[in-house]
Design a protein around this motif. Sequence first.
Motif, PDB file in Angstrom:
ATOM      1  N   CYS A  65      -0.343  15.787   7.845  1.00  0.00           N
ATOM      2  CA  CYS A  65      -0.008  14.857   6.762  1.00  0.00           C
ATOM      3  C   CYS A  65      -0.866  13.597   6.758  1.00  0.00           C
ATOM      4  O   CYS A  65      -1.006  12.942   5.721  1.00  0.00           O
ATOM      5  N   LEU A  66      -1.411  13.237   7.893  1.00  0.00           N
ATOM      6  CA  LEU A  66      -2.135  11.971   8.019  1.00  0.00           C
ATOM      7  C   LEU A  66      -3.258  11.784   6.999  1.00  0.00           C
ATOM      8  O   LEU A  66      -3.345  10.710   6.385  1.00  0.00           O
ATOM      9  N   PRO A  67      -4.115  12.779   6.750  1.00  0.00           N
ATOM     10  CA  PRO A  67      -5.170  12.562   5.750  1.00  0.00           C
ATOM     11  C   PRO A  67      -4.616  12.244   4.356  1.00  0.00           C
ATOM     12  O   PRO A  67      -5.119  11.346   3.668  1.00  0.00           O
ATOM     13  N   TYR A  68      -3.566  12.935   3.943  1.00  0.00           N
ATOM     14  CA  TYR A  68      -2.973  12.689   2.627  1.00  0.00           C
ATOM     15  C   TYR A  68      -2.369  11.293   2.554  1.00  0.00           C
ATOM     16  O   TYR A  68      -2.606  10.547   1.606  1.00  0.00           O
ATOM     17  N   LEU A  74      -4.613   4.106   0.657  1.00  0.00           N
ATOM     18  CA  LEU A  74      -5.841   3.367   0.385  1.00  0.00           C
ATOM     19  C   LEU A  74      -6.305   3.439  -1.061  1.00  0.00           C
ATOM     20  O   LEU A  74      -7.093   2.598  -1.489  1.00  0.00           O
ATOM     21  N   THR A  75      -5.834   4.413  -1.832  1.00  0.00           N
ATOM     22  CA  THR A  75      -6.347   4.565  -3.198  1.00  0.00           C
ATOM     23  C   THR A  75      -5.326   4.290  -4.287  1.00  0.00           C
ATOM     24  O   THR A  75      -5.705   4.076  -5.429  1.00  0.00           O
ATOM     25  N   ASP A  76      -4.051   4.301  -3.972  1.00  0.00           N
ATOM     26  CA  ASP A  76      -3.029   4.062  -4.990  1.00  0.00           C
ATOM     27  C   ASP A  76      -3.024   2.591  -5.366  1.00  0.00           C
ATOM     28  O   ASP A  76      -2.996   1.706  -4.519  1.00  0.00           O
ATOM     29  N   LYS A  77      -3.065   2.315  -6.659  1.00  0.00           N
ATOM     30  CA  LYS A  77      -3.164   0.937  -7.149  1.00  0.00           C
ATOM     31  C   LYS A  77      -1.799   0.245  -7.293  1.00  0.00           C
ATOM     32  O   LYS A  77      -1.743  -0.931  -7.616  1.00  0.00           O
ATOM     33  N   ALA A  78      -0.720   0.960  -7.057  1.00  0.00           N
ATOM     34  CA  ALA A  78       0.615   0.372  -7.210  1.00  0.00           C
ATOM     35  C   ALA A  78       0.834  -0.753  -6.196  1.00  0.00           C
ATOM     36  O   ALA A  78       0.384  -0.674  -5.057  1.00  0.00           O
ATOM     37  N   ASP A  79       1.522  -1.794  -6.632  1.00  0.00           N
ATOM     38  CA  ASP A  79       1.833  -2.931  -5.740  1.00  0.00           C
ATOM     39  C   ASP A  79       2.630  -2.469  -4.522  1.00  0.00           C
ATOM     40  O   ASP A  79       2.450  -3.002  -3.432  1.00  0.00           O
ATOM     41  N   ARG A  80       3.497  -1.503  -4.730  1.00  0.00           N
ATOM     42  CA  ARG A  80       4.314  -1.002  -3.632  1.00  0.00           C
ATOM     43  C   ARG A  80       3.448  -0.418  -2.512  1.00  0.00           C
ATOM     44  O   ARG A  80       3.729  -0.609  -1.341  1.00  0.00           O
TER      45      ARG A  80
END
Length: 85
Positions: A65-68, A74-80
């Motif tokens: 799971c670590l790579p996902y 690192l790539t999701d732009k959500a503030d959360r």
Amino acid sequence: GAWTKGGGAAAINVNKVISQLQDLTAEKGNLFQIPPYFAYIAKSFSVLEGIGLSNDEKYSIINECLPYVSKRLLTDKADRMGGAL
């Protein structure tokens, strides 16, 4: 650490982990709450890891799971997600 070495829960001293969490709660108060649905997620992961361990005794679902999870953080732009870092 022990979580990534593989071998499933048998490689982890679960009682020690629970004891450490209880000590942390006693020392620092109720720092976090585990959502009710977490039990279902944990059971799903344990079943998947059991399937993996039946084929490879060093299988580690955390390593799978670590790579996902890393990419998502690192790539999701959500503030959360930014707050999770």
